[in-house]
Write a protein that holds these residues in place. Structure first.
Motif, PDB file in Angstrom:
ATOM      1  N   SER A   6       0.947  -1.126  -0.119  1.00 23.04           N
ATOM      2  CA  SER A   6       0.094  -0.064   0.180  1.00 23.04           C
ATOM      3  C   SER A   6       0.820   1.166  -0.086  1.00 23.04           C
ATOM      4  CB  SER A   6      -0.808   0.199   1.121  1.00 23.04           C
ATOM      5  OG  SER A   6      -0.120   0.057   2.367  1.00 23.04           O
ATOM      6  N   ALA A   7       1.925   1.142   0.714  1.00 22.82           N
ATOM      7  CA  ALA A   7       2.806   2.346   0.516  1.00 22.82           C
ATOM      8  C   ALA A   7       4.258   1.929   0.554  1.00 22.82           C
ATOM      9  CB  ALA A   7       2.382   3.459   1.753  1.00 22.82           C
ATOM     10  N   HIS A  23       8.334  13.552  -6.296  1.00 25.73           N
ATOM     11  CA  HIS A  23       7.206  14.215  -7.218  1.00 25.73           C
ATOM     12  C   HIS A  23       7.672  14.449  -8.776  1.00 25.73           C
ATOM     13  CE1 HIS A  23       4.401  17.558  -8.474  1.00 25.73           C
ATOM     14  NE2 HIS A  23       3.543  16.625  -8.007  1.00 25.73           N
ATOM     15  N   ARG A  24       8.813  15.083  -8.880  1.00 26.19           N
ATOM     16  CA  ARG A  24       9.415  15.398 -10.363  1.00 26.19           C
ATOM     17  C   ARG A  24       9.503  14.138 -10.960  1.00 26.19           C
ATOM     18  NH1 ARG A  24      13.139  19.367 -12.497  1.00 26.19           N
ATOM     19  NH2 ARG A  24      12.465  19.075 -14.799  1.00 26.19           N
ATOM     20  N   ARG A  40       0.875  10.635  -4.303  1.00 24.21           N
ATOM     21  CA  ARG A  40      -0.139   9.455  -4.583  1.00 24.21           C
ATOM     22  C   ARG A  40      -0.154   9.354  -6.239  1.00 24.21           C
ATOM     23  NH1 ARG A  40      -3.206   7.939  -0.340  1.00 24.21           N
ATOM     24  NH2 ARG A  40      -3.163   9.587   1.362  1.00 24.21           N
ATOM     25  N   ILE A  41       0.258   8.260  -6.956  1.00 24.11           N
ATOM     26  CA  ILE A  41       0.503   8.147  -8.170  1.00 24.11           C
ATOM     27  C   ILE A  41      -0.682   7.251  -8.924  1.00 24.11           C
ATOM     28  CG2 ILE A  41       2.100   7.673  -9.904  1.00 24.11           C
ATOM     29  CD1 ILE A  41       3.916   7.901  -7.150  1.00 24.11           C
ATOM     30  N   ALA A  42      -1.460   7.344  -9.623  1.00 22.37           N
ATOM     31  CA  ALA A  42      -2.408   6.408 -10.210  1.00 22.37           C
ATOM     32  C   ALA A  42      -1.833   5.093 -10.339  1.00 22.37           C
ATOM     33  CB  ALA A  42      -3.127   7.043 -11.372  1.00 22.37           C
ATOM     34  N   VAL A  46       1.327   4.360  -2.561  1.00 20.67           N
ATOM     35  CA  VAL A  46       1.611   5.794  -1.869  1.00 20.67           C
ATOM     36  C   VAL A  46       2.909   5.678  -1.611  1.00 20.67           C
ATOM     37  CG1 VAL A  46       1.089   7.437  -0.334  1.00 20.67           C
ATOM     38  CG2 VAL A  46      -0.649   5.958  -1.322  1.00 20.67           C
ATOM     39  N   VAL A  47       3.728   6.729  -2.109  1.00 22.37           N
ATOM     40  CA  VAL A  47       5.167   6.941  -1.674  1.00 22.37           C
ATOM     41  C   VAL A  47       5.185   8.268  -0.654  1.00 22.37           C
ATOM     42  CG1 VAL A  47       7.434   7.899  -2.278  1.00 22.37           C
ATOM     43  CG2 VAL A  47       6.129   6.568  -3.821  1.00 22.37           C
TER      44      VAL A  47
END
Length: 121
Positions: A6-7, A23-24, A40-42, A46-47
């Protein structure tokens, strides 16, 4: 029984630079709290960048253990290398290294020193 990832939690003394970097590289959206930044990335776990004021970066491969690392698949290794370095990554192997051409991968560290590889897909 089903277990899913999950993460992924990443410690960093500097939340801003580490979350900006991921994020970049990965895109997505960031939700910030005083101690955690949630990227959050589709379609991905989660990072979470976690505030760790005493974080000591790994000195891998020639020192302290890397603890863990992330592998990223890329379709253009040269372009991904440029993006990573512009975003704050440090190359752990020179891009012209024989290992790069032999394996189709680059080895890097994030601003907080976390190792990651980018591999041609």
């Amino acid at each position: 029984m089903t277990i899913t990832l999950s993460a992924v939690i990443v410690d960093a003394a500097d939340l801003e630079s580490e979350s900006f970097f991921w994020h970049r590289i990965l895109g997505g959206t960031i939700h910030k709290t005083p101690t955690h930044h949630f990227l959050r990335i589709a379609g991905s776990p989660v990072v979470v960048i976690q505030q760790a004021p005493e974080h000591v970066p790994p000195q891998w491969p020639d020192g302290r253990s890397q603890q863990m690392h992330v592998d990223l698949s890329v379709d253009d290794l040269a372009a991904a290398d440029r993006l990573a370095v512009e975003a704050g990554a440090r190359r752990l192997r020179p891009l012209g290294d024989k290992a790069l051409s032999a394996t189709g991968s680059g080895v890097y560290a994030s601003p907080a020193g976390h190792p990651f590889c980018m591999r041609a897909s």
